[in-house]
Structure formats: C-alpha cells, structure tokens
Design a protein around this motif. Structure first.
Motif, PDB file in Angstrom:
ATOM      1  N   PRO A 186       0.815  -1.224   0.000  1.00  0.00           N
ATOM      2  CA  PRO A 186       0.000   0.000   0.000  1.00  0.00           C
ATOM      3  C   PRO A 186       0.849   1.274   0.000  1.00  0.00           C
ATOM      4  O   PRO A 186       0.518   2.248  -0.662  1.00  0.00           O
ATOM      5  CB  PRO A 186      -0.835  -0.130   1.281  1.00  0.00           C
ATOM      6  N   HIS A 187       1.918   1.237   0.745  1.00  0.00           N
ATOM      7  CA  HIS A 187       2.751   2.451   0.866  1.00  0.00           C
ATOM      8  C   HIS A 187       4.231   2.164   0.668  1.00  0.00           C
ATOM      9  O   HIS A 187       5.067   2.984   1.071  1.00  0.00           O
ATOM     10  CB  HIS A 187       2.535   3.099   2.240  1.00  0.00           C
ATOM     11  N   HIS A 188       4.552   1.026   0.108  1.00  0.00           N
ATOM     12  CA  HIS A 188       5.960   0.711  -0.102  1.00  0.00           C
ATOM     13  C   HIS A 188       6.095  -0.258  -1.271  1.00  0.00           C
ATOM     14  O   HIS A 188       5.123  -0.900  -1.708  1.00  0.00           O
ATOM     15  CB  HIS A 188       6.573   0.105   1.155  1.00  0.00           C
ATOM     16  N   LEU A 223      11.359   0.294  -0.496  1.00  0.00           N
ATOM     17  CA  LEU A 223      11.277   1.729  -0.776  1.00  0.00           C
ATOM     18  C   LEU A 223       9.887   2.243  -0.424  1.00  0.00           C
ATOM     19  O   LEU A 223       8.880   1.611  -0.777  1.00  0.00           O
ATOM     20  CB  LEU A 223      11.545   2.008  -2.263  1.00  0.00           C
ATOM     21  N   PRO A 224       9.800   3.380   0.264  1.00  0.00           N
ATOM     22  CA  PRO A 224       8.480   3.981   0.493  1.00  0.00           C
ATOM     23  C   PRO A 224       7.953   4.589  -0.797  1.00  0.00           C
ATOM     24  O   PRO A 224       8.713   5.095  -1.625  1.00  0.00           O
ATOM     25  CB  PRO A 224       8.762   5.048   1.550  1.00  0.00           C
ATOM     26  N   THR A 225       6.645   4.520  -0.971  1.00  0.00           N
ATOM     27  CA  THR A 225       6.003   5.102  -2.154  1.00  0.00           C
ATOM     28  C   THR A 225       4.920   6.068  -1.702  1.00  0.00           C
ATOM     29  O   THR A 225       4.310   5.888  -0.655  1.00  0.00           O
ATOM     30  CB  THR A 225       5.374   4.014  -3.046  1.00  0.00           C
ATOM     31  N   SER A 226       4.671   7.081  -2.529  1.00  0.00           N
ATOM     32  CA  SER A 226       3.667   8.079  -2.167  1.00  0.00           C
ATOM     33  C   SER A 226       2.332   7.827  -2.844  1.00  0.00           C
ATOM     34  O   SER A 226       1.330   8.414  -2.465  1.00  0.00           O
ATOM     35  CB  SER A 226       4.165   9.483  -2.553  1.00  0.00           C
ATOM     36  N   SER A 227       2.318   6.974  -3.874  1.00  0.00           N
ATOM     37  CA  SER A 227       1.072   6.765  -4.610  1.00  0.00           C
ATOM     38  C   SER A 227       0.401   5.481  -4.141  1.00  0.00           C
ATOM     39  O   SER A 227       1.034   4.441  -4.040  1.00  0.00           O
ATOM     40  CB  SER A 227       1.358   6.668  -6.109  1.00  0.00           C
ATOM     41  N   ARG A 249      21.793   4.278  -3.187  1.00  0.00           N
ATOM     42  CA  ARG A 249      20.593   4.580  -3.982  1.00  0.00           C
ATOM     43  C   ARG A 249      19.337   4.508  -3.113  1.00  0.00           C
ATOM     44  O   ARG A 249      18.475   5.383  -3.159  1.00  0.00           O
ATOM     45  CB  ARG A 249      20.463   3.589  -5.141  1.00  0.00           C
ATOM     46  N   ALA A 250      19.237   3.430  -2.341  1.00  0.00           N
ATOM     47  CA  ALA A 250      18.053   3.265  -1.504  1.00  0.00           C
ATOM     48  C   ALA A 250      17.931   4.382  -0.483  1.00  0.00           C
ATOM     49  O   ALA A 250      16.834   4.891  -0.215  1.00  0.00           O
ATOM     50  CB  ALA A 250      18.101   1.905  -0.814  1.00  0.00           C
ATOM     51  N   LYS A 251      19.058   4.807   0.085  1.00  0.00           N
ATOM     52  CA  LYS A 251      19.039   5.851   1.098  1.00  0.00           C
ATOM     53  C   LYS A 251      18.536   7.173   0.530  1.00  0.00           C
ATOM     54  O   LYS A 251      17.880   7.954   1.227  1.00  0.00           O
ATOM     55  CB  LYS A 251      20.446   6.010   1.676  1.00  0.00           C
ATOM     56  N   LEU A 252      18.843   7.437  -0.746  1.00  0.00           N
ATOM     57  CA  LEU A 252      18.383   8.682  -1.373  1.00  0.00           C
ATOM     58  C   LEU A 252      16.867   8.792  -1.371  1.00  0.00           C
ATOM     59  O   LEU A 252      16.314   9.903  -1.324  1.00  0.00           O
ATOM     60  CB  LEU A 252      18.907   8.773  -2.808  1.00  0.00           C
ATOM     61  N   TYR A 253      16.173   7.656  -1.433  1.00  0.00           N
ATOM     62  CA  TYR A 253      14.710   7.658  -1.500  1.00  0.00           C
ATOM     63  C   TYR A 253      14.083   7.140  -0.215  1.00  0.00           C
ATOM     64  O   TYR A 253      12.924   6.735  -0.204  1.00  0.00           O
ATOM     65  CB  TYR A 253      14.250   6.812  -2.690  1.00  0.00           C
ATOM     66  N   GLY A 254      14.851   7.156   0.878  1.00  0.00           N
ATOM     67  CA  GLY A 254      14.309   6.760   2.163  1.00  0.00           C
ATOM     68  C   GLY A 254      14.117   5.268   2.323  1.00  0.00           C
ATOM     69  O   GLY A 254      13.357   4.835   3.195  1.00  0.00           O
ATOM     70  N   GLY A 255      14.781   4.469   1.511  1.00  0.00           N
ATOM     71  CA  GLY A 255      14.633   3.024   1.564  1.00  0.00           C
ATOM     72  C   GLY A 255      15.818   2.341   2.198  1.00  0.00           C
ATOM     73  O   GLY A 255      16.776   2.977   2.651  1.00  0.00           O
ATOM     74  N   THR A 256      15.753   1.017   2.225  1.00  0.00           N
ATOM     75  CA  THR A 256      16.821   0.208   2.814  1.00  0.00           C
ATOM     76  C   THR A 256      17.119  -0.976   1.911  1.00  0.00           C
ATOM     77  O   THR A 256      16.240  -1.452   1.169  1.00  0.00           O
ATOM     78  CB  THR A 256      16.426  -0.295   4.208  1.00  0.00           C
ATOM     79  N   VAL A 257      18.337  -1.461   1.989  1.00  0.00           N
ATOM     80  CA  VAL A 257      18.764  -2.670   1.285  1.00  0.00           C
ATOM     81  C   VAL A 257      19.384  -3.605   2.304  1.00  0.00           C
ATOM     82  O   VAL A 257      20.282  -3.197   3.054  1.00  0.00           O
ATOM     83  CB  VAL A 257      19.779  -2.351   0.165  1.00  0.00           C
ATOM     84  N   THR A 258      18.889  -4.820   2.340  1.00  0.00           N
ATOM     85  CA  THR A 258      19.463  -5.837   3.215  1.00  0.00           C
ATOM     86  C   THR A 258      19.987  -6.977   2.353  1.00  0.00           C
ATOM     87  O   THR A 258      19.349  -7.367   1.363  1.00  0.00           O
ATOM     88  CB  THR A 258      18.411  -6.369   4.205  1.00  0.00           C
TER      89      THR A 258
END
Length: 398
Positions: A326-328, A383-387, A359-368
């Motif tokens: 829904p949001h990610h 990655l968080p999404t706004s739509s 890259r992930a950090k630029l968009y507020g995300g994480t990589v594991t």
C-alpha cells in the motif's frame, strides 16, 4: 603573512605624523597670538613642552592610554608655567578621542575625567579666574569626545563582525559547493557502475561462450554474438542518455530514451537467461506507476543483484520478486548459488552493494543482503512510495 600588512602600518604611522604636525602648527600659531587675557607669549620652555606634547601624538594609535597620560602631564606642566591652556587643548582632545575609539568605556571615561580636570585647573590658574567656563568645557568637551569615540569603536567592531560573518558564509558556501560536487560525482559513479558492470558482464560471458563453441556449435556462437550486439547497443544507448543529461541539465527538453523502469525487468530477465542465469520474474500485488526515481532505483538494484549472480554464482538460477504494498515497494532477488561472501559481491571492494544502499538511502529506503532462507544469496530492497494502489493496471514487466 606580515608583508601585506606592512604598507598599511606604514601609511597609518605616516598619517599620524602628518596629523600631529598639523596640530602642532595650529598650536604654535595660537601661542603667538595676544589673547588679551593676560597670558604671556609662548616662551622657549612652552615651545619645548608643546613640541613634546605633539611628538606623543605620533604614537597615539599604538599606545593610546600612555599617550593621553603623557599629554595630560605635559599639558599640566605647560599650564603651570602660566601659559594659555588652549594652545595644547586640541592635542589633548585628539588623544582622548583616540582612547575612546580604541578602548572600553571605563578607560575612555577615566581619560575624559583627566582632560576635564586639567581644564578646571587651567581655569583656576587663569589671570581672569574663569573657573565656570573652564568647568563647563571640562565636562561638555570630554563627554562629546567619549560619546563619538565609543560610537566609532562600536562601528568598527560591527564592521569586523560583518567581515567575519561574510568570510564564514563564503566558507560555508564553498563547503556546500564541494559537497554538491562530491554528491554529483557519487551519482555519476553509481550510474556508470550500474550501466557498465551489468552489460559488460553479459558481454564477457557471451563472448566466452561464443569462443568456446565457435567451431563445434556455430548456431550457439551466432546466438551469443547476437546477444553481445544487443547488449552493447543497449549499453551505448544508456551511456548516451546519461551523457545527454550531464551536458544538457534538467532545463533542456529530453532527446534521449526514457530512464529504465520496472517495466524493463522482463527484458533484463531475458538477457540474463541468454547469459546462462535462469531468471524467474514474480509480481505480487497490483502494479502501478511510481515516481521515476523510485522505479530507477529498484531497476538498478535488480540489475546489480543479477549481475552479481552472473559473475559469482553462475550457473545458478535467480528469482526476482516485485511486491507492491500500500505504501511501499519491496523487491527481492534470491539465487540458489553457493552463497558468496557479501563483501566479495559486486564490484571489487563491495562497491556494488555500497551503491545499492546509497541509492536506496536517497529515496528513504533500505537494502538488506545475506544468505537466503534455502541457501544462496538474497538482496532485498524496500522503498516507500507516495502513490496508493490503483485498480485496473497491468504487471510491471514480462
């Protein structure tokens, strides 16, 4: 560092000497006048004292407190000879103003009180006994000089503070500019790594295959060469797009192919299969349009993860799972290879994984990253999404 300051000091000292000489000329002219108040004309002792007073003025900027003290002592001695106090009063006032302009208020008030006291003493020794006028001068003149001197001191202090702030702002601006350049260099490095590492890995594998089966299986060799041609063309196109961005900036209409999106994962999977990695693409959730930066980030992470499989775990298979929440957005790439050391995956020194995380950090995300649940290696991007999800949209890729 001292050489640039030397001319300034010399010019200031020369100016002080000129000012002292001009004031001395005025004092000598006043000493020759007949005041009509019973003061004797300027004699030799008076001339020597007057000369000594004005010699001290040459050093008023260097040691203002000592200068005003010496001037007051010599001025008092001059008055004690029965001479006219006005002759050396201008020198005393100039020395007082210098103290007020360069020293704290308490020191300036003390010096002003000294000047006022000498004025009053001159009134007591005057032939006509004009004590009231001398007292008025001893209060008003020093007060005005202290006030104007302190104002000049405050203005100079503010000027220095403004100069310091301007220098600090320039330094901060330079630091921000350097940081912006470093960020841009890092972004370009990530793009170059993602474009070159992936496509060159595919080309290296396919060229090795073509060389190996060139005589025994011409059809397979020909197919490998076709894959090399397509991969190199795609790499050139991405390089051209990136160079266009760097040259033109964001204000020029786009004359290049769009940035890669999740819709291109199907073509990437097909290309990896041709390179010897069996890739399965799984879509979970209802696909929807996402911000271009989010889609490019997800695409590059999948590209880097599959490139690592191609380089380090072949002939392993891989599963790419794209899950729309829904949001990610969650993207997971899992292979069934031997599970290499994470520090050794990607470019030498782990730059591939570092680039993923940046890259992930630029968009507020994480990589594991780490071993998969059933062995192999797994890379997971969130990655968080706004739509929000929208109905009726098709899958992201084939």
């Amino acid at each position: 560092m001292q050489r640039p300051r030397t001319p300034v000091r010399r010019s200031t000292g020369a100016l002080d000497v000129l000012v002292a000489a001009a004031v001395l000329g005025c004092a000598l002219l006043l000493g020759r006048q007949d005041t009509g108040e019973g003061y004797p004309p300027l004699n030799r002792a008076g001339c020597l004292l007057t000369l000594a007073v004005h010699v001290l003025l040459c050093f008023r900027r260097r040691t203002p407190v000592l200068v005003v003290s010496g001037v007051l002592v010599l001025w008092t001695a001059y008055i004690a000879l029965g001479s006219w106090p006005v002759v050396n009063s201008l020198a005393a006032q100039l020395a007082l103003y210098t103290v007020a302009a360069t020293r704290p208020l308490r020191t300036a008030v003390t010096a002003g009180a000294g000047v006022g006291a000498v004025w009053v003493y001159g009134g007591f020794t005057a032939p006509g006994g004009s004590v009231a006028a001398a007292a008025a001068l001893g209060v008003v003149v020093p007060a005005v000089l202290v006030r104007f001197g302190q104002s000049a001191r405050e203005s100079e202090r503010r000027g220095r503070r403004l100069a310091e702030l301007a220098a600090q702002l320039r330094a901060e601006r330079d630091v921000k500019a350097e940081r912006a350049v470093a960020d841009e260099q890092a972004r370009i490095a990530r793009e170059l790594h993602d474009v070159i590492a992936h496509h060159m890995s595919v080309i290296a594998v396919q060229s090795g295959l073509a060389h190996y089966v060139f005589d025994t299986d011409p059809g397979a060799a020909r197919k490998a060469l076709v894959t090399i041609a397509g991969t190199s063309s795609e790499a050139l196109e991405e390089m051209r797009r990136m160079l266009t961005l760097l040259r033109a900036g964001d204000n020029t209409p786009e004359s290049y192919t769009p940035m890669p999106t999740l819709g291109g994962l199907g073509e990437m999977a097909a290309r990896m299969r041709e390179g010897g990695v069996d890739v399965e693409l799984v879509l979970d959730g209802r696909a929807r349009s996402l911000p271009p930066g989010v889609e490019l980030c997800a695409y590059r992470v999948v590209q880097e993860a599959l490139t690592n499989v191609l380089r380090h775990a072949r002939p392993a298979g891989a599963v790419v799972q794209v899950r729309y929440g829904p949001h990610h957005l969650m993207v997971t790439v899992t292979d069934d290879g031997p599970g290499p050391d994470p520090a050794g995956s990607g470019d030498g020194g782990g730059h591939g994984l570092i680039g993923m995380r940046e890259r992930a950090k630029l968009y507020g995300g994480t990589v594991t990253t780490g071993p998969g649940p059933d062995g192999g290696f797994r890379v997971q991007l969130v990655l968080p999404t706004s739509s929000p999800p929208a109905g009726g949209e098709g899958p992201a890729g084939g």
